[in-house]
Enzyme design. Structure first.
Site, mmCIF file in Angstrom:
data_model
loop_
_atom_site.group_PDB
_atom_site.id
_atom_site.type_symbol
_atom_site.label_atom_id
_atom_site.label_comp_id
_atom_site.label_asym_id
_atom_site.label_seq_id
_atom_site.Cartn_x
_atom_site.Cartn_y
_atom_site.Cartn_z
ATOM 1 C CG HIS A 288 -0.500 0.092 2.528
ATOM 2 N ND1 HIS A 288 -0.203 1.294 3.133
ATOM 3 C CD2 HIS A 288 -0.239 -0.860 3.455
ATOM 4 C CE1 HIS A 288 0.204 1.081 4.370
ATOM 5 N NE2 HIS A 288 0.209 -0.223 4.593
ATOM 6 C CG ASP A 300 2.422 0.368 8.016
ATOM 7 O OD1 ASP A 300 2.008 -0.200 6.988
ATOM 8 O OD2 ASP A 300 1.674 0.645 8.973
ATOM 9 C CD GLU A 334 -3.323 -1.293 5.346
ATOM 10 O OE1 GLU A 334 -3.566 -2.253 6.108
ATOM 11 O OE2 GLU A 334 -2.700 -0.271 5.727
#
Length: 475
Positions: A288, A300, A334
């Site tokens: 993502h 992340d 996401e």
């Protein structure tokens, strides 16, 4: 006896691979003769381990764009960045698909103990939270060990108070501790409001001891009061617990100004390596593109973006393309509810029966140690044999209960086989959703090992002749 050209090539690749590994416990076993697909897979591994492309991509994304909260200006900058990078890497096809995403602004967040031991607290607003009044919210706290304990509580003990869920996240290689505590973040506000609470603070869903709070998405429920929701750093959660051991009443003040701004248009960004003989069939590898706004979104999921993009590029550059199309999907939004993944599944509903298998990289940059599948049980053992060459990269056989990753987690119920390339997540939740999610947390060699695994997986699946459907239902 003179060696065959294939065996000689395998031997050279094998020796080179040993030189690229990080002090292996013992030389990997190679069974000769290897198939042509295995030989290509070993070559992909060698190229990946010798390449810095994934790291360069993450560096570019985090330095030139930075945090990429869904619906923000930086989110759209990241889309443009991705389009430019994918086109520049020479993929056969690069395009984007519109996704409607919620827009939320963090604002400021502060907190303090009012009595009996006045002092500041470190908090951050949970994603989607409403604000307090401009003067803040002041109330006594009521502590619960878990979300379950809150749900079982008498409403009289909660009404008019700020709920404090003090559930510690266990550290595990698999990250399974997250699943035990994340419900307090996502569903705690509703459970608290249903019992009359006026606000909620949770111990951060993290495994660190830093005085740094972890954000993350939370949800409200139609017909239930929307109360402010925040996460405390772990040391501050400890502090409140110690205060409650000394006093029956602890009062805190929250002052938060987050705000929702409706919806905006973002995009799933997609690149393809066109299959040579079965171009209509798809092997999907994804990550993502969005991130939370506290750090720079390196682990992340900048790491995942770099991993799957670099893996796709290795396959793009092969002298002979694999049979199936390899599709790299960089999903939108996401973090705020798998919005890009859900939109992709809806918009591609008419071709999901042509998705051979899907997998997503969204667990940082720790080394991959195992591959799990969720496929037709009748071919599971054969599929494991087909991917056995991945053991040379430290990836061993797993089970047949994979989820595939967040943005592809909805695909199995739609009939699409998935795989989970399991990463070592021992320290992932030290940094997850914090200002500490930055580039320095990524080890380049470990990132390259991930690229090797995804390149091997995608290539071998694009070449496989097994029928992976119907998939195994979860037990």
């Amino acid at each position: 006896m003179k060696s065959s050209p294939v065996k000689t090539l395998v031997g050279l690749i094998f020796v080179s691979l040993l030189g690229c590994q990080q002090t292996p416990k013992s030389p990997p076993e190679v069974t000769e003769p290897l198939s042509a697909n295995d030989t290509v897979a070993m070559s992909l591994q060698q190229q990946a381990l010798n390449s810095n492309l994934a790291y360069e991509l993450v560096e570019s994304l985090t330095v030139e764009i930075g945090p990429r909260l869904a619906g923000s200006d930086k989110d759209l900058m990241a889309v443009d960045w991705a389009m430019d990078k994918l086109k520049g890497l020479g993929f056969d096809r690069v395009y984007k698909e519109a996704v409607q995403v919620p827009v939320w602004e963090r604002g400021h967040a502060s907190a303090s103990v009012v009595s009996p031991y006045p002092q500041p607290l470190v908090i951050t607003a949970l994603g989607g939270s409403v604000a307090t009044s401009s003067s803040g919210l002041q109330a006594e706290i009521v502590r619960f060990d878990t979300l379950a304990a809150l749900k079982e509580a008498d409403s009289a003990s909660v009404e008019g108070k700020i709920v404090f869920i003090d559930h510690k996240t266990e550290r595990h290689k698999t990250g399974k501790g997250y699943g035990k505590t994340v419900g307090g973040r996502s569903r705690g506000a509703v459970a608290a409001a249903e019992k009359g609470a006026v606000g909620i603070v949770i111990r951060s869903i993290g495994t660190d001891h830093d005085r740094m709070a972890h954000t993350g998405m939370m949800r409200y429920k139609e017909g239930v009061a929307r109360i402010p929701a925040a996460a405390l750093s772990s040391p501050d959660a400890d502090q409140l617990t110690l205060m409650l051991k000394r006093s029956d009443s602890v009062t805190i003040n929250l002052n938060m100004s987050p705000k929702g701004h409706g919806v905006a248009t973002s995009y799933n960004v997609i690149a393809e390596v066109t299959g040579a003989s079965k171009p209509e069939e798809i092997v999907l590898i994804g990550a993502h593109l969005d991130s939370w706004d506290e750090g720079t979104g390196a682990i992340d999921d900048g790491a995942g973006v770099g991993i799957v993009t670099a893996a796709g590029k290795l396959i793009q550059d092969l002298p002979q393309k694999p049979a199936r199309t390899v599709r790299v999907v960089l999903y939108a939004a996401e973090e705020v509810g798998l919005v890009g993944g859900k939109t992709y599944a809806k918009e591609h509903a008419d071709e999901l029966d042509r998705h051979y298998i899907a997998a997503e990289s969204d667990f940082g940059a720790g080394r991959i140690y195992q591959i799990d599948f969720r496929v037709n049980e009748q071919v599971f053992t054969q599929l494991q044999a087909q991917t056995a060459v991945m053991a040379n990269n430290g990836v061993v056989k797993g089970n047949n209960q994979a989820s595939g990753g967040p943005d592809v987690s909805m695909l199995p119920k739609l009939g699409v086989p998935v795989a989970s390339l399991r990463q070592d997540g021992t320290d992932y939740f030290d940094y997850h959703h914090t200002p500490n999610d930055t580039l320095d947390k990524i080890e380049p060699a470990a990132l390259a090992q991930n690229v090797a695994a995804y390149a091997q997986f995608a290539y071998l699946m694009a070449q496989s002749e097994l029928d992976l459907r119907p998939i195994l239902a979860k037990k």
